[in-house]
Design an enzyme around this catalytic site. Sequence first.
Site, PDB file in Angstrom:
ATOM      1  CE1 TYR A  53      -4.056  -1.701   0.310  1.00  0.00           C
ATOM      2  CE2 TYR A  53      -3.208  -3.487   1.884  1.00  0.00           C
ATOM      3  CZ  TYR A  53      -3.543  -3.618   0.558  1.00  0.00           C
ATOM      4  OH  TYR A  53      -5.574  -3.994   0.404  1.00  0.00           O
ATOM      5  NE  ARG A  56       0.051  -0.098  -5.899  1.00  0.00           N
ATOM      6  CZ  ARG A  56       1.226  -0.840  -5.757  1.00  0.00           C
ATOM      7  NH1 ARG A  56       0.901  -2.205  -5.329  1.00  0.00           N
ATOM      8  NH2 ARG A  56       1.624  -1.052  -7.192  1.00  0.00           N
ATOM      9  CD  GLN A  86     -17.271  -1.541  -7.218  1.00  0.00           C
ATOM     10  OE1 GLN A  86     -17.994  -1.069  -8.425  1.00  0.00           O
ATOM     11  NE2 GLN A  86     -16.901  -2.931  -7.343  1.00  0.00           N
ATOM     12  CG  ASN A  87     -11.589   3.081  -8.480  1.00  0.00           C
ATOM     13  OD1 ASN A  87     -11.511   2.072  -8.640  1.00  0.00           O
ATOM     14  ND2 ASN A  87     -12.484   3.865  -9.266  1.00  0.00           N
ATOM     15  CB  VAL A  88      -8.820   3.015  -2.540  1.00  0.00           C
ATOM     16  CG1 VAL A  88      -9.287   1.606  -1.923  1.00  0.00           C
ATOM     17  CG2 VAL A  88      -7.618   2.007  -3.006  1.00  0.00           C
ATOM     18  CG  ASP A  89      -8.684   6.743  -7.292  1.00  0.00           C
ATOM     19  OD1 ASP A  89      -9.574   7.347  -7.147  1.00  0.00           O
ATOM     20  OD2 ASP A  89      -8.777   5.714  -8.602  1.00  0.00           O
ATOM     21  CG  HIS A 104     -14.427  -1.869  -1.990  1.00  0.00           C
ATOM     22  ND1 HIS A 104     -14.287  -1.834  -3.198  1.00  0.00           N
ATOM     23  CD2 HIS A 104     -15.693  -2.463  -1.512  1.00  0.00           C
ATOM     24  CE1 HIS A 104     -15.383  -2.697  -3.614  1.00  0.00           C
ATOM     25  NE2 HIS A 104     -16.699  -3.378  -1.826  1.00  0.00           N
ATOM     26  N   GLY A 169     -16.615   1.774 -15.466  1.00  0.00           N
ATOM     27  CA  GLY A 169     -15.568   1.077 -15.763  1.00  0.00           C
ATOM     28  C   GLY A 169     -16.179  -0.134 -14.044  1.00  0.00           C
ATOM     29  CB  THR A 170     -18.150  -1.406 -11.733  1.00  0.00           C
ATOM     30  OG1 THR A 170     -17.952  -1.984 -11.221  1.00  0.00           O
ATOM     31  CG2 THR A 170     -19.439  -0.964 -12.550  1.00  0.00           C
TER      32      THR A 170
END
Length: 230
Positions: A53, A56, A86-89, A104, A169-170
């Site tokens: 991580y 990332r 759903q992205n963590v950015d 998420h 994009g999912t």
Amino acid sequence: MNNIVVLSGAGMSADSGIHTFRDADGLWEGHDVMSVASPQGFRKNPELVLDFYNLRRRQLKEVVPNAGHLAIAELEKCFLVNIITQNVDDLHERAGSTNVLHLHGELLKVRSMANPNISLQWKEDLILGQTAEDGCQLRPDIVWFGEEVPLLPKAAELTSKADILIMIGTSLQVYPAASLIHYAPVNSPKFFVDPRPSVEEDFCPNLKIIRKTSAEGVPILVKDLMHKLR
């Protein structure tokens, strides 16, 4: 119809250079996902997980929002927009979107191993031995495989009120996030932007598929929606 809900997945950020969660062989940038994205993986090798991580987090500093992110932010000029990602950015926020729910978790946050309510903003590397105020090791504030998704009820509530649902994009295959489409009102228009969609237009009522990437397809869709409003 002025309430838009956007459900974005890994393909939303792919055009910014962020690798998708899983590639074709089931690995995440060379790692089995369970070794770097599960409580078991963290217990077995916490240093590997923290380093993964950290990489990332460093990568996130080098990328910028793409045209898709920017177009979604533009929608706020004419609509009430809620993003469920759903992205963590943080690319939606950096593009200018103000209502973003990270289903998420967030890469730029860490939390106590013992208490998920003890959460901190975190932009630098996280190393073993760094602890929260309760004395417990800090870990990425990410929902790992096998963990509950605490924001799912809120996401379902937002989706149930959507006048328009936009999915970008999912895969629509990974649960529980994939279940959200079924909370949308039957009569609400639904748009799915993906170059290789996993479903066809008969998947649910009022679904239109736009077979383009985020950077290509989202600006076209946003321009069309804003034009129709005027």
